[in-house]
Design an enzyme around this catalytic site. Structure first.
Site, PDB file in Angstrom:
ATOM      1  N   CYS A  12       0.877  -1.164   0.000  1.00  0.00           N
ATOM      2  CA  CYS A  12       0.000   0.000   0.000  1.00  0.00           C
ATOM      3  C   CYS A  12       0.919   1.218   0.000  1.00  0.00           C
ATOM      4  O   CYS A  12       2.130   1.100   0.209  1.00  0.00           O
ATOM      5  CB  CYS A  12      -0.910   0.000   1.223  1.00  0.00           C
ATOM      6  SG  CYS A  12      -0.008   0.089   2.799  1.00  0.00           S
ATOM      7  N   HIS A  40       5.248  -5.662   8.738  1.00  0.00           N
ATOM      8  CA  HIS A  40       5.186  -7.062   9.152  1.00  0.00           C
ATOM      9  C   HIS A  40       5.460  -8.006   7.979  1.00  0.00           C
ATOM     10  O   HIS A  40       4.564  -8.691   7.473  1.00  0.00           O
ATOM     11  CB  HIS A  40       3.823  -7.373   9.764  1.00  0.00           C
ATOM     12  CG  HIS A  40       3.631  -6.798  11.122  1.00  0.00           C
ATOM     13  ND1 HIS A  40       4.650  -6.716  12.049  1.00  0.00           N
ATOM     14  CD2 HIS A  40       2.547  -6.266  11.731  1.00  0.00           C
ATOM     15  CE1 HIS A  40       4.192  -6.172  13.164  1.00  0.00           C
ATOM     16  NE2 HIS A  40       2.922  -5.886  12.993  1.00  0.00           N
ATOM     17  N   HIS A  72       3.356   1.656  11.799  1.00  0.00           N
ATOM     18  CA  HIS A  72       2.249   1.484  12.747  1.00  0.00           C
ATOM     19  C   HIS A  72       2.102   2.654  13.707  1.00  0.00           C
ATOM     20  O   HIS A  72       1.123   2.728  14.452  1.00  0.00           O
ATOM     21  CB  HIS A  72       2.481   0.205  13.568  1.00  0.00           C
ATOM     22  CG  HIS A  72       2.780  -0.994  12.744  1.00  0.00           C
ATOM     23  ND1 HIS A  72       4.060  -1.497  12.607  1.00  0.00           N
ATOM     24  CD2 HIS A  72       1.987  -1.787  11.991  1.00  0.00           C
ATOM     25  CE1 HIS A  72       4.025  -2.553  11.802  1.00  0.00           C
ATOM     26  NE2 HIS A  72       2.791  -2.744  11.421  1.00  0.00           N
ATOM     27  N   GLU A 123       0.050  -0.586  16.436  1.00  0.00           N
ATOM     28  CA  GLU A 123      -0.821   0.546  16.098  1.00  0.00           C
ATOM     29  C   GLU A 123      -1.721   0.923  17.269  1.00  0.00           C
ATOM     30  O   GLU A 123      -1.943   2.106  17.549  1.00  0.00           O
ATOM     31  CB  GLU A 123      -1.669   0.188  14.876  1.00  0.00           C
ATOM     32  CG  GLU A 123      -2.611   1.298  14.432  1.00  0.00           C
ATOM     33  CD  GLU A 123      -3.488   0.861  13.278  1.00  0.00           C
ATOM     34  OE1 GLU A 123      -4.722   0.999  13.379  1.00  0.00           O
ATOM     35  OE2 GLU A 123      -2.940   0.373  12.259  1.00  0.00           O
ATOM     36  N   CYS A 183      -8.565   1.351   6.755  1.00  0.00           N
ATOM     37  CA  CYS A 183      -7.872   1.776   5.541  1.00  0.00           C
ATOM     38  C   CYS A 183      -8.669   1.360   4.300  1.00  0.00           C
ATOM     39  O   CYS A 183      -9.017   0.188   4.146  1.00  0.00           O
ATOM     40  CB  CYS A 183      -6.475   1.145   5.496  1.00  0.00           C
ATOM     41  SG  CYS A 183      -5.613   1.393   3.930  1.00  0.00           S
ATOM     42  N   SER A 211       1.109 -10.573   9.982  1.00  0.00           N
ATOM     43  CA  SER A 211       0.515  -9.378   9.393  1.00  0.00           C
ATOM     44  C   SER A 211      -0.998  -9.418   9.576  1.00  0.00           C
ATOM     45  O   SER A 211      -1.668 -10.342   9.113  1.00  0.00           O
ATOM     46  CB  SER A 211       0.847  -9.314   7.890  1.00  0.00           C
ATOM     47  OG  SER A 211      -0.005  -8.412   7.214  1.00  0.00           O
ATOM     48  N   SER A 212      -1.556  -8.418  10.241  1.00  0.00           N
ATOM     49  CA  SER A 212      -2.996  -8.385  10.517  1.00  0.00           C
ATOM     50  C   SER A 212      -3.828  -8.333   9.246  1.00  0.00           C
ATOM     51  O   SER A 212      -4.838  -9.023   9.117  1.00  0.00           O
ATOM     52  CB  SER A 212      -3.338  -7.182  11.398  1.00  0.00           C
ATOM     53  OG  SER A 212      -2.778  -7.307  12.677  1.00  0.00           O
ATOM     54  N   ASN A 213      -3.428  -7.488   8.297  1.00  0.00           N
ATOM     55  CA  ASN A 213      -4.249  -7.357   7.093  1.00  0.00           C
ATOM     56  C   ASN A 213      -4.182  -8.618   6.231  1.00  0.00           C
ATOM     57  O   ASN A 213      -5.163  -8.998   5.596  1.00  0.00           O
ATOM     58  CB  ASN A 213      -3.856  -6.103   6.292  1.00  0.00           C
ATOM     59  CG  ASN A 213      -2.525  -6.227   5.592  1.00  0.00           C
ATOM     60  OD1 ASN A 213      -2.438  -6.739   4.485  1.00  0.00           O
ATOM     61  ND2 ASN A 213      -1.455  -5.754   6.231  1.00  0.00           N
ATOM     62  N   SER A 253       1.749  -5.422   2.988  1.00  0.00           N
ATOM     63  CA  SER A 253       3.182  -5.320   3.292  1.00  0.00           C
ATOM     64  C   SER A 253       3.982  -6.361   2.510  1.00  0.00           C
ATOM     65  O   SER A 253       5.109  -6.695   2.868  1.00  0.00           O
ATOM     66  CB  SER A 253       3.418  -5.503   4.803  1.00  0.00           C
ATOM     67  OG  SER A 253       2.832  -6.699   5.271  1.00  0.00           O
TER      68      SER A 253
END
Length: 280
Positions: A12, A40, A72, A123, A183, A211-213, A253
């Protein structure tokens, strides 16, 4: 085997800017220090560490070093401490994350801030350094009458909506403010994987395991079809060729180079390209 690659892939804009900034500093001979992963993704971090990036656990005075604040974000008081201890502080906090912090501060006078997110995520730790907030992913009972709902920027929009709905059902609020702080890039990827995973025999989600996303994309796809979460092409199973249609996605990421490697290996495993959106 038919290979379909999602339109929205790779870094991103926030992650891309952070990585490019650190690389430029290192290429210019600067001593760059940070306190954790810039993003991440272990492949990206290994690359930056090889170029000279140093990760420290404690802040210590170093007049010759540049400190890079991660994408973050960082608690406000810690940011001020950094400025007193390093020659320069480069704030690489994602603009969307910065906006979340600002929104939390602005709305703190209107009700108790309740954030849908992972309490120990960097974050969320940073956000609580800007304003008092309850961070959780589980609905709970509270005596608060006025509340403001926000979300970690990488959360699932559908999970966030369900959380807010359950909170309203469980409690007797007099005033509720609901704000979508997720986001838009992650929402776009969420919608695309929801749609494509329904026509695929297997989905491959590429990204860091913490990685959360990326984890969010994996969960969405898993609800519709068999899904693999890999960090590189080396993790592709040999039997992936048995599937008729394979869809490829990535977290925000994940660098394009890793995605290209995965697609290249799929092709080598008898895959036929059917729409890679410019990634060859």
């Amino acid at each position: 085997m038919k290979i379909i690659v999602a339109k929205s892939m790779g870094f991103c804009f926030g992650v891309e800017k952070a990585i490019k900034t650190v690389e430029e500093l290192l290429n210019n001979g600067k001593k760059v220090i940070t306190d954790g992963e810039i993003v991440h993704n272990k492949h990206v971090m290994n690359h930056l560490i090889e170029k000279g990036l140093r990760i420290v656990s404690k802040i210590s005075k170093d007049a010759d070093a540049v400190f890079a604040v991660r994408a973050h974000g960082i608690p406000k008081d810690k940011l001020e401490q950094l400025k007193r201890n390093y020659s320069k502080v480069v704030d690489l906090t994602c603009p969307i994350v910065h906006r979340l912090f600002k929104t939390a501060q602005e709305y703190s006078s209107k009700g108790k801030i309740i954030v849908f997110g992972k309490e120990n995520h960097p974050e969320m730790i940073a956000l609580k350094g800007y304003t008092p907030a309850i961070v959780t992913k589980k609905p709970f009972r509270t005596t608060e009458k006025k509340v403001v709902f926000l979300s970690q920027t990488t959360s699932s929009i559908e999970e966030y909506k369900k959380f807010v709905a359950e909170m309203i059902k469980m409690n007797d609020f007099e005033e509720v403010i609901y704000l979508n702080t997720i986001c838009p890039v992650t929402i776009e990827r969420e919608k695309e994987i929801e749609k494509l995973s329904k026509i695929c025999d297997v989905c491959i989600v590429i990204g860091g395991k913490h990685s959360s996303n990326t984890g969010k994309l994996f969960q969405i796809a898993s609800n519709n079809t068999k899904t693999l979460w890999i960090e590189s092409q080396d993790e592709l199973p040999n039997d992936v060729v048995k599937y008729g249609t394979v869809c490829v996605f990535s977290g925000t990421s994940t660098p394009i180079s890793l995605i290209e490697d995965v697609i290249r290996k799929l092709k080598e495993m008898e895959g036929k390209d059917h729409g890679t959106n410019g990634i060859q």
